[in-house]
Design a protein around this motif. Structure first.
Motif, PDB file in Angstrom:
ATOM      1  N   SER A  80      27.101  30.372  41.280  1.00 22.01           N
ATOM      2  CA  SER A  80      27.593  31.264  40.377  1.00 22.01           C
ATOM      3  C   SER A  80      28.909  31.179  40.466  1.00 22.01           C
ATOM      4  CB  SER A  80      27.014  32.686  41.068  1.00 22.01           C
ATOM      5  OG  SER A  80      27.680  33.130  42.123  1.00 22.01           O
ATOM      6  N   ILE A  81      29.633  31.682  39.461  1.00 22.43           N
ATOM      7  CA  ILE A  81      31.056  32.109  39.104  1.00 22.43           C
ATOM      8  C   ILE A  81      31.635  32.687  39.953  1.00 22.43           C
ATOM      9  CG2 ILE A  81      30.849  33.893  37.616  1.00 22.43           C
ATOM     10  CD1 ILE A  81      33.268  31.063  37.131  1.00 22.43           C
ATOM     11  N   THR A  82      31.072  33.937  40.713  1.00 19.53           N
ATOM     12  CA  THR A  82      31.513  34.502  41.828  1.00 19.53           C
ATOM     13  C   THR A  82      31.440  33.900  43.003  1.00 19.53           C
ATOM     14  OG1 THR A  82      30.445  36.647  40.778  1.00 19.53           O
ATOM     15  CG2 THR A  82      30.979  36.800  43.098  1.00 19.53           C
ATOM     16  N   PHE A  83      30.526  32.908  43.275  1.00 22.04           N
ATOM     17  CA  PHE A  83      30.542  31.960  44.648  1.00 22.04           C
ATOM     18  C   PHE A  83      31.648  31.138  44.234  1.00 22.04           C
ATOM     19  CE2 PHE A  83      28.651  28.757  47.146  1.00 22.04           C
ATOM     20  CZ  PHE A  83      28.544  29.468  48.270  1.00 22.04           C
ATOM     21  N   VAL A  84      31.956  30.505  43.274  1.00 19.37           N
ATOM     22  CA  VAL A  84      33.115  29.524  42.904  1.00 19.37           C
ATOM     23  C   VAL A  84      34.537  30.215  43.380  1.00 19.37           C
ATOM     24  CG1 VAL A  84      34.325  28.119  41.342  1.00 19.37           C
ATOM     25  CG2 VAL A  84      32.085  28.309  41.189  1.00 19.37           C
ATOM     26  N   THR A  85      34.643  31.594  42.782  1.00 17.43           N
ATOM     27  CA  THR A  85      35.865  32.210  43.176  1.00 17.43           C
ATOM     28  C   THR A  85      35.969  32.502  44.566  1.00 17.43           C
ATOM     29  OG1 THR A  85      34.984  34.272  42.495  1.00 17.43           O
ATOM     30  CG2 THR A  85      36.224  33.120  40.822  1.00 17.43           C
ATOM     31  N   LYS A  86      35.022  32.769  45.253  1.00 13.33           N
ATOM     32  CA  LYS A  86      35.121  32.878  46.509  1.00 13.33           C
ATOM     33  C   LYS A  86      35.460  31.837  47.259  1.00 13.33           C
ATOM     34  CE  LYS A  86      31.905  36.950  47.055  1.00 13.33           C
ATOM     35  NZ  LYS A  86      30.652  37.500  47.566  1.00 13.33           N
ATOM     36  N   ALA A  87      35.011  30.612  46.925  1.00 12.87           N
ATOM     37  CA  ALA A  87      35.048  29.349  47.528  1.00 12.87           C
ATOM     38  C   ALA A  87      36.736  28.928  47.428  1.00 12.87           C
ATOM     39  CB  ALA A  87      34.399  28.214  46.883  1.00 12.87           C
ATOM     40  N   ILE A  88      37.336  29.292  46.523  1.00 10.38           N
ATOM     41  CA  ILE A  88      38.800  29.086  46.172  1.00 10.38           C
ATOM     42  C   ILE A  88      39.486  29.994  47.277  1.00 10.38           C
ATOM     43  CG2 ILE A  88      41.016  29.287  44.664  1.00 10.38           C
ATOM     44  CD1 ILE A  88      38.752  28.658  42.283  1.00 10.38           C
ATOM     45  N   THR A  89      39.243  31.275  47.339  1.00 12.15           N
ATOM     46  CA  THR A  89      39.695  32.527  48.141  1.00 12.15           C
ATOM     47  C   THR A  89      39.647  32.006  49.539  1.00 12.15           C
ATOM     48  OG1 THR A  89      39.161  34.224  46.452  1.00 12.15           O
ATOM     49  CG2 THR A  89      39.903  34.826  48.629  1.00 12.15           C
ATOM     50  N   HIS A  90      38.407  31.662  49.863  1.00 16.21           N
ATOM     51  CA  HIS A  90      38.279  31.246  51.307  1.00 16.21           C
ATOM     52  C   HIS A  90      39.109  29.981  51.750  1.00 16.21           C
ATOM     53  CE1 HIS A  90      35.310  34.337  52.090  1.00 16.21           C
ATOM     54  NE2 HIS A  90      34.426  33.806  51.525  1.00 16.21           N
ATOM     55  N   TYR A  91      39.131  29.145  50.887  1.00 14.44           N
ATOM     56  CA  TYR A  91      39.764  27.969  51.214  1.00 14.44           C
ATOM     57  C   TYR A  91      41.438  28.185  51.431  1.00 14.44           C
ATOM     58  CZ  TYR A  91      41.149  22.914  51.013  1.00 14.44           C
ATOM     59  OH  TYR A  91      41.758  21.743  51.177  1.00 14.44           O
ATOM     60  N   VAL A  92      41.937  29.094  50.466  1.00  9.21           N
ATOM     61  CA  VAL A  92      43.271  29.205  50.587  1.00  9.21           C
ATOM     62  C   VAL A  92      43.588  30.256  51.749  1.00  9.21           C
ATOM     63  CG1 VAL A  92      45.272  30.663  49.620  1.00  9.21           C
ATOM     64  CG2 VAL A  92      43.827  29.254  48.154  1.00  9.21           C
TER      65      VAL A  92
END
Length: 275
Positions: A80-92
């Motif tokens: 989902s788009i929410t999951f993708v944004t969480k992926a970016i946040t967690h990576y950073v």
């Protein structure tokens, strides 16, 4: 500082990806990551990490190409788009805390690094969401077209008997297509009996029933009989609960029974032949 962050990621990519994967697995609201095979998970994680580094190095052409490929992949995987944004946040977060633990980020430069991380993550989040949305819309559009092409054809199964299998949700647009193909098919195949098979229709509500009744009335106007087949128990219960009147045409639970009835209407029957 961009090159310093990129250098840290490249030197510690295995550790960063491992910690990032753990954070993603703990996202209980999203199961798509947890059920991925390990090799696919590792490959996707590596591609995501490379994408984040490419953005830091400001290689815009390479970044756009990688972003498009990654967006297409995660759409297919069901992220989902929410999951993708969480992926970016967690990576950073993983990168920031890692640099902090190694003393690369300290009290003297923390403000500058915070600003640099913000400048890094904001554009990549915006561009990722935009590319993901376009990819998702394109994918849904192609799936819709494919579904319409596959599920609205009248198929002759015996002389004078044809079947139209319906698959997926029936909205007003699809109902119009079904009606057009149904009437054209009845005339083309000289069908006397038409079986509308709703086995693949997940939900039959008042609107869907209205479209089906309209289709049946249209078939009768061109001189053929219409039968509704594939009525599962839960669909029958819904029809009764909603008070939908289907008394004007024959219904059966399976396509096989429908074909047997259609043969009887055309003065034929299925017989077993002994060897």
């Amino acid at each position: 500082m961009n090159k310093q962050i990129a250098g840290y990621i490249q030197d510690n990519s295995t550790e960063i990806i491992s910690k990032w994967q753990e954070l993603m697995k703990n996202e209980e609201s999203e199961r798509s990551f947890q059920v991925m095979p390990d090799d696919l998970m590792n490959q996707t994680s590596k591609e995501f990490s490379d994408l984040m580094v490419t953005n830091l190095l400001e290689n815009h052409e390479a970044y756009e190409n990688q972003l498009t490929e990654f967006a297409e992949k995660v759409v297919r995987l069901g992220w989902s788009i929410t999951f993708v944004t969480k992926a970016i946040t967690h990576y950073v977060e993983v990168v920031y805390h890692g640099m902090e633990n190694k003393g690369i980020i300290n009290e003297d430069n923390v403000r500058a690094f915070v600003e640099e991380f913000s400048n890094w993550v904001t554009p990549i989040r915006d561009s990722t969401i935009d590319t993901y949305s376009k990819t998702w819309e394109r994918t849904v559009s192609l799936q819709k077209i494919a579904l319409q092409e596959l599920s609205a054809s009248l198929i002759p199964v015996f002389d004078k008997i044809s079947v139209m299998p319906l698959v997926g949700t029936i909205d007003t647009e699809r109902a119009k297509l079904i009606m057009e193909n149904l009437l054209e098919g009845v005339v083309k195949h000289r069908a006397e009996v038409v079986l509308l098979d709703i086995t693949g229709v997940p939900v039959v509500d008042t609107m869907v029933a209205h479209h089906i009744i309209q289709a049946a009335d249209a078939v009768r106007l061109v001189g053929a009989k219409c039968m509704l087949v594939g009525i599962r128990p839960e669909i029958a219960q819904t029809i009764v609960t909603l008070g939908i009147n289907l008394n004007e045409f024959t219904t059966t639970s399976t396509l096989q029974r429908g074909v047997e009835q259609a043969l009887a209407w055309t003065n034929r029957e299925i017989v077993e032949v002994e060897d």
